[in-house]
Structures are given as C-alpha cells and as structure tokens.
Motif scaffolding. Structure first.
Motif, PDB file in Angstrom:
ATOM      1  N   PRO A  38       3.438  -8.199  -0.233  1.00  0.00           N
ATOM      2  CA  PRO A  38       2.307  -8.054  -1.162  1.00  0.00           C
ATOM      3  C   PRO A  38       2.543  -8.713  -2.525  1.00  0.00           C
ATOM      4  O   PRO A  38       1.586  -9.034  -3.223  1.00  0.00           O
ATOM      5  N   TYR A  67      -6.675  -8.712  -9.017  1.00  0.00           N
ATOM      6  CA  TYR A  67      -5.581  -8.116  -8.249  1.00  0.00           C
ATOM      7  C   TYR A  67      -4.755  -7.211  -9.154  1.00  0.00           C
ATOM      8  O   TYR A  67      -4.271  -7.620 -10.199  1.00  0.00           O
ATOM      9  N   PRO A  70      -0.112  -3.979  -4.845  1.00  0.00           N
ATOM     10  CA  PRO A  70      -0.238  -3.422  -3.499  1.00  0.00           C
ATOM     11  C   PRO A  70      -0.702  -1.975  -3.563  1.00  0.00           C
ATOM     12  O   PRO A  70      -0.387  -1.247  -4.502  1.00  0.00           O
ATOM     13  N   GLU A  72       0.056   1.074  -2.130  1.00  0.00           N
ATOM     14  CA  GLU A  72       0.983   1.874  -1.332  1.00  0.00           C
ATOM     15  C   GLU A  72       0.265   3.152  -0.915  1.00  0.00           C
ATOM     16  O   GLU A  72      -0.533   3.701  -1.662  1.00  0.00           O
ATOM     17  N   LEU A  78      -0.555  -4.853   3.683  1.00  0.00           N
ATOM     18  CA  LEU A  78      -1.321  -5.836   2.918  1.00  0.00           C
ATOM     19  C   LEU A  78      -2.672  -5.299   2.454  1.00  0.00           C
ATOM     20  O   LEU A  78      -3.665  -6.031   2.380  1.00  0.00           O
ATOM     21  N   HIS A  80      -4.570  -3.940  -0.800  1.00  0.00           N
ATOM     22  CA  HIS A  80      -4.369  -4.217  -2.216  1.00  0.00           C
ATOM     23  C   HIS A  80      -5.261  -3.353  -3.100  1.00  0.00           C
ATOM     24  O   HIS A  80      -6.339  -2.925  -2.685  1.00  0.00           O
ATOM     25  N   THR A  92      -9.488  -0.105  -3.056  1.00  0.00           N
ATOM     26  CA  THR A  92      -8.512  -0.673  -2.124  1.00  0.00           C
ATOM     27  C   THR A  92      -9.233  -1.570  -1.127  1.00  0.00           C
ATOM     28  O   THR A  92     -10.309  -1.230  -0.647  1.00  0.00           O
ATOM     29  N   SER A  94      -8.238  -4.731   2.095  1.00  0.00           N
ATOM     30  CA  SER A  94      -7.265  -5.560   2.802  1.00  0.00           C
ATOM     31  C   SER A  94      -7.815  -6.966   3.032  1.00  0.00           C
ATOM     32  O   SER A  94      -7.054  -7.890   3.254  1.00  0.00           O
TER      33      SER A  94
END
Length: 121
Positions: A38, A67, A70, A72, A78, A80, A92, A94
């Motif tokens: 990421p 951006y 990542p 988590e 992947l 983000h 969030t 992907s």
C-alpha cells in the motif's frame, strides 16, 4: 484521529529499526512480515480517482479524492483511506487509481451537476 498522524504511525510500524535489531514493530508484535504494497502505490495526499459505490463496477463513475494511506482493518491489503474532494470526509475504497496518469486517462469521470429538474447531466 488525524489521518496524517495515522499514516506516519502506520508507516513507522512497517519500517525496520535498529532498536529492534533491524526488525519491524509489526514483526516483533505479531511474528508476521509486513506487506509494504500500500505504501508504494500512492503518496500521502496524492490526487486519486475512486469508484462510486452502488453502481455496477464496469459502469461506475469516478470521483476525485486524496490518498490518506492504507485502510488497516478494512477490506483487503489494498483497501485505502480516501479523503473525498466533494464531501471532505474519509472513506475506504479498494478501486482507486492515480488521477494524473497520462497513460490511464479518466474516461469514466462523471460531473455531478444538477439541472433545472434535479437530474444528473
């Protein structure tokens, strides 16, 4: 929590350090080697395009955002964190790609403007 601070802490947890005998904090805590994927795709606060939800994926319009790192504990490796440009909130996603890549232009972008009757143009 401030997304910049979250990004820096997450990045530090993925980097080896001399105080841990050149291991990463994640490895010392969990025994698993961290995945840095990421961090090599986007830069912090980079302008990106993300797919809009609730639309068939191949026809999904894209919106601009920034951006934030990542995501988590959400989705796969992947997924983000994206700061939306229009609503100024962190979401969030992907399905994200670079906005300023001349080799991959934004052909599916949709301008969200309202007409007199309230429909999208």
């Amino acid at each position: 929590m401030d997304t910049c601070l979250l990004f820096v802490v997450t990045l530090i947890n993925h980097l080896a350090t001399s105080s841990l005998n050149w291991e990463t904090p994640i490895y010392k805590a969990t025994g698993q080697r961290p995945d840095i994927s990421p961090f090599i795709i986007f830069h912090f606060n980079e302008l990106v395009l993300y797919a809009v939800d609730n639309v068939w994926p191949s026809a999904s319009p894209e919106k601009e955002g920034f951006y934030m790192g990542p995501a988590e504990h959400s989705g796969d490796i992947l997924t983000h964190l994206i700061l939306t440009k229009d609503a100024d909130q962190v979401i969030t996603r992907s399905a994200v790609r670079k906005a300023n890549d001349p080799r991959n232009p934004n052909l599916r972008a949709m301008a969200y403007t309202s007409s007199e009757d309230g429909e999208k143009e």
